[in-house]
Enzyme design. Structure first.
Site, PDB file in Angstrom:
ATOM      1  N   LYS A  65       0.618   2.669   7.529  1.00 59.46           N
ATOM      2  CA  LYS A  65       0.319   3.491   6.347  1.00 59.46           C
ATOM      3  C   LYS A  65      -0.450   4.770   6.662  1.00 59.46           C
ATOM      4  CE  LYS A  65       0.347  -0.206   2.950  1.00 59.46           C
ATOM      5  NZ  LYS A  65      -0.266  -0.723   1.727  1.00 59.46           N
ATOM      6  N   ASP A 106      -0.098   2.192  -4.035  1.00 53.59           N
ATOM      7  CA  ASP A 106      -1.065   1.078  -4.108  1.00 53.59           C
ATOM      8  C   ASP A 106      -2.136   1.380  -5.149  1.00 53.59           C
ATOM      9  OD1 ASP A 106       0.154  -0.505  -2.126  1.00 53.59           O
ATOM     10  OD2 ASP A 106      -0.833   0.627  -0.542  1.00 53.59           O
TER      11      ASP A 106
HETATM   12  O1  SKM Z   1       1.992  -1.083  -0.266  1.00 56.60           O
HETATM   13  C1  SKM Z   1       2.782  -2.246  -0.264  1.00 56.60           C
HETATM   14  C2  SKM Z   1       4.139  -1.953   0.336  1.00 56.60           C
HETATM   15  O2  SKM Z   1       4.767  -0.940  -0.419  1.00 56.60           O
HETATM   16  C3  SKM Z   1       5.011  -3.196   0.330  1.00 56.60           C
HETATM   17  C4  SKM Z   1       4.317  -4.411   0.768  1.00 56.60           C
HETATM   18  C5  SKM Z   1       5.108  -5.590   1.124  1.00 56.60           C
HETATM   19  O3  SKM Z   1       6.305  -5.593   0.884  1.00 56.60           O
HETATM   20  O4  SKM Z   1       4.535  -6.564   1.659  1.00 56.60           O
HETATM   21  C6  SKM Z   1       2.934  -4.500   0.785  1.00 56.60           C
HETATM   22  C7  SKM Z   1       2.061  -3.346   0.488  1.00 56.60           C
HETATM   23  O5  SKM Z   1       1.554  -2.829   1.711  1.00 56.60           O
END
Ligand code: SKM
Length: 280
Positions: A65, A106
């Site tokens: 991220k 988020d």
């Molecule tokens: O921010 C979210 C991400 O967009 C998707 C995600 C997931 O699929 O486990 C978890 C988070 O980090």
């Protein structure tokens, strides 16, 4: 057919594919959502390769991220948070120097989870436990919504850095954001209206990061942990009469926000929620 996906490592545990594909099914959209697990050094190549292949949008998760910021044009919120979890390829012109847009949904995941439960944030006292990625998104979401935010973290210095960032980026945030160690929960939580656990405490063991005697009936508690869904923190908060919001809401609403950014359509929230909860 439109292709969307998730970049992370590992991604095998992710519930995003069934959640997004439930939305495509519900709306009759010809699309797929797939997971990609590039090696850490290949993040830039993965993002550029996805664009070259015509992928319409990507979510980004751990550990990419922060690093993804270098390969996108971040919007204001993603730049302030310092992390990207949603990339939109649709507004680029495909030239090599034209970067896709990077967003952070988020934060919307936190804001919309509270809104769904009719919890207002403006002028409320909020406490965020933790100072990592999820805590950053939560602190910015709460401060931008007008709450006074206190960040409590095992290492107070890290909480202070987050609060300084919030103060720089949020109107009035500097005066309304404070930081401290976990000991400050004892004085802050009794006066708080809103509490977010953004640590992983409660995931592996039946433990809570917040002393149970500080919890009370005027509190709305969001736990970012969603495995298990009913954490010790949420159980203890409920016993004391608090409103409790589990981590699947946050996962749902970050996905809802990403879906809406990518498609420009209202997401079928109930279908996505059902698909998610069927797997938890
Ligand atoms: O921010 C979210 C991400 O967009 C998707 C995600 C997931 O699929 O486990 C978890 C988070 O980090």
């Amino acid at each position: 057919m439109d292709v969307f996906g998730l970049l992370g490592n590992p991604v095998g545990h992710s519930l995003s594919p069934p959640m997004h594909e439930a939305a495509y099914d519900e709306l009759g959209t010809d699309a797929r959502y797939v997971t990609f697990e590039p090696a850490p050094d290949d993040l830039g190549a993965a993002i550029e390769g996805a664009r070259a292949l015509g992928v319409a949008g990507l979510n980004v998760t751990i550990p990419f991220k922060q690093d993804a910021l270098a390969y996108v044009e971040p919007d204001d919120l993603a730049a302030r948070i310092g992390a990207v979890n949603t990339i939109d390829f649709s507004d680029g012109d495909d030239s090599a120097d034209d970067l896709p847009t990077g967003h952070n949904t988020d934060a919307a995941g936190v804001r919309r989870s509270f809104a769904h439960h009719d919890v207002t944030l403006a002028d409320r006292n909020a406490v965020v436990v933790g100072a990592g990625g999820a805590a950053r998104a939560a602190a910015f979401a709460l401060a931008d919504a007008g709450a006074a935010v206190h960040v409590a973290n095992r290492t107070a210095e890290r909480a202070e850095r987050l609060v300084a960032d919030v103060g720089r980026g949020t109107p009035d945030g500097a005066e309304r954001a404070t930081a401290g160690g976990l000991d400050t929960l004892e004085t802050r939580v009794p006066d708080a209206d809103v509490l977010v656990n953004a640590t992983s405490v409660g995931m592996e063991e039946d433990r809570s990061p917040v002393p149970s005697e500080t919890l009370h009936g005027d509190l709305a508690v969001l736990d970012a942990v969603y495995r298990p869904l009913d954490t010790r923190l949420l159980r203890e908060a409920r016993e004391r009469g608090a409103t409790t919001i589990d981590g699947a809401w946050m996962l749902l609403y970050q996905g809802v926000e990403a879906f809406e950014l990518w498609t420009g359509r209202d997401a079928p929230v109930d279908a996505m929620n059902e698909a998610l909860r069927a797997r938890l």
